[in-house]
Design a protein around this motif. Sequence first.
Motif, PDB file in Angstrom:
ATOM      1  N   ALA A  94      61.056   4.123  80.228  1.00  0.00           N
ATOM      2  CA  ALA A  94      60.379   2.953  80.800  1.00  0.00           C
ATOM      3  C   ALA A  94      61.359   1.800  80.982  1.00  0.00           C
ATOM      4  O   ALA A  94      61.357   1.120  82.020  1.00  0.00           O
ATOM      5  N   LEU A  95      62.216   1.573  79.999  1.00  0.00           N
ATOM      6  CA  LEU A  95      63.207   0.504  80.110  1.00  0.00           C
ATOM      7  C   LEU A  95      64.246   0.821  81.187  1.00  0.00           C
ATOM      8  O   LEU A  95      64.703  -0.072  81.912  1.00  0.00           O
ATOM      9  N   ALA A  96      64.619   2.087  81.292  1.00  0.00           N
ATOM     10  CA  ALA A  96      65.608   2.484  82.290  1.00  0.00           C
ATOM     11  C   ALA A  96      65.080   2.280  83.706  1.00  0.00           C
ATOM     12  O   ALA A  96      65.823   1.871  84.603  1.00  0.00           O
ATOM     13  N   ARG A  97      63.806   2.565  83.913  1.00  0.00           N
ATOM     14  CA  ARG A  97      63.238   2.381  85.256  1.00  0.00           C
ATOM     15  C   ARG A  97      63.278   0.920  85.673  1.00  0.00           C
ATOM     16  O   ARG A  97      63.522   0.594  86.839  1.00  0.00           O
ATOM     17  N   ARG A  98      63.072   0.035  84.717  1.00  0.00           N
ATOM     18  CA  ARG A  98      63.172  -1.396  85.040  1.00  0.00           C
ATOM     19  C   ARG A  98      64.610  -1.759  85.392  1.00  0.00           C
ATOM     20  O   ARG A  98      64.856  -2.544  86.317  1.00  0.00           O
ATOM     21  N   ALA A  99      65.557  -1.193  84.660  1.00  0.00           N
ATOM     22  CA  ALA A  99      66.959  -1.493  84.924  1.00  0.00           C
ATOM     23  C   ALA A  99      67.396  -0.990  86.294  1.00  0.00           C
ATOM     24  O   ALA A  99      68.251  -1.593  86.951  1.00  0.00           O
ATOM     25  N   ALA A 100      66.800   0.128  86.736  1.00  0.00           N
ATOM     26  CA  ALA A 100      67.198   0.734  88.006  1.00  0.00           C
ATOM     27  C   ALA A 100      66.478   0.136  89.194  1.00  0.00           C
ATOM     28  O   ALA A 100      66.854   0.407  90.340  1.00  0.00           O
ATOM     29  N   VAL A 114      73.020   4.006  83.648  1.00  0.00           N
ATOM     30  CA  VAL A 114      74.030   4.550  82.738  1.00  0.00           C
ATOM     31  C   VAL A 114      73.383   4.770  81.375  1.00  0.00           C
ATOM     32  O   VAL A 114      72.906   3.824  80.738  1.00  0.00           O
ATOM     33  N   VAL A 115      73.342   6.025  80.949  1.00  0.00           N
ATOM     34  CA  VAL A 115      72.685   6.427  79.701  1.00  0.00           C
ATOM     35  C   VAL A 115      73.715   7.044  78.768  1.00  0.00           C
ATOM     36  O   VAL A 115      74.505   7.898  79.186  1.00  0.00           O
ATOM     37  N   VAL A 116      73.706   6.612  77.514  1.00  0.00           N
ATOM     38  CA  VAL A 116      74.525   7.239  76.477  1.00  0.00           C
ATOM     39  C   VAL A 116      73.595   7.772  75.388  1.00  0.00           C
ATOM     40  O   VAL A 116      72.750   7.042  74.868  1.00  0.00           O
ATOM     41  N   ASP A 117      73.740   9.051  75.077  1.00  0.00           N
ATOM     42  CA  ASP A 117      72.991   9.716  74.011  1.00  0.00           C
ATOM     43  C   ASP A 117      73.961   9.888  72.844  1.00  0.00           C
ATOM     44  O   ASP A 117      74.804  10.779  72.849  1.00  0.00           O
ATOM     45  N   LEU A 118      73.841   8.999  71.854  1.00  0.00           N
ATOM     46  CA  LEU A 118      74.763   8.976  70.719  1.00  0.00           C
ATOM     47  C   LEU A 118      74.152   9.762  69.562  1.00  0.00           C
ATOM     48  O   LEU A 118      72.933   9.766  69.388  1.00  0.00           O
TER      49      LEU A 118
END
Length: 283
Positions: A94-100, A114-118
């Motif tokens: 949901a947060l990523a869709r707002r960023a995009a 840009v996503v990082v899976d740490l």
Amino acid sequence: MSASSPFPSGHDRAAAVTRLRAAGCVFAEDEVRLLISAARTPAALAAMVDRRAAGQPLEHVLGWAEFCGLRIAVDPGVFVPRRRTEFLVRRAAALARRAAAPTGPDPTGQRAVVVVDLCCGSGAVGAALAAALGQVELHAADVDPAAVRCARRNVAAAGGQVYQGDLYRPLPARLRGRVDILAANVPYVPSGDVGLLPPEARAHEPRVALDGGADGLDVLRRVAAGAPLWLAPGGHLLVETSERQAPRAAEAVGRDGLIPRVAHSARLSATVVIGTRPPGLRA
């Protein structure tokens, strides 16, 4: 079990159910159904039943786990993605869709997030976010070589890159200040409680994926301290923790300037601390 057929007889199926139930498998019928669907030969099925009855996680026996509607490859010795972590994925998506979302006059100008899976383990979180978002620049990292090998299989379809090393150390420097979503399913079990975990976890998952130090928050604190350097202005850190640990986890996330908040799902018994980098924060 007929040697000419890959499928067991009703009697053999019942025997497998009885064996798994005796081994403590509460959902023995469902597990046998899954094992039958995965086994190519009667001998393979017998071996899988043996492994499951001996206490190996069902996901390790099958070679996959269901997560966010995906089949995530899970090799023996790799952390099994938990159903509760789907809550973190939903919040991150949901947060990523707002960023995009387009901000200029062109409504079609959506960019790749840009996503990082740490602490990525199998890469389940990154793979699920890529599937949910469609257009991502995906990076993942884990200290465990077995997890890295497994994660590479799971994020390949999204064109993701997986790195081996401790937290941020192996990430390419070009990501600094560019990460929109930093998802970190960190280990958060207090060291003294690891022995209380179910045998499947204690014996078959790496301790490094479970043990969060004396109060369970050692790794979370390190992730939170480094996050401002990597997050883009307005970017978000999401870490899973327990409801009991959430106040101290939120405090740790806010210590270096991120704006913390806590989200909880009663249905999944999941708690996620979200830290947002304010646009004016100096890394």
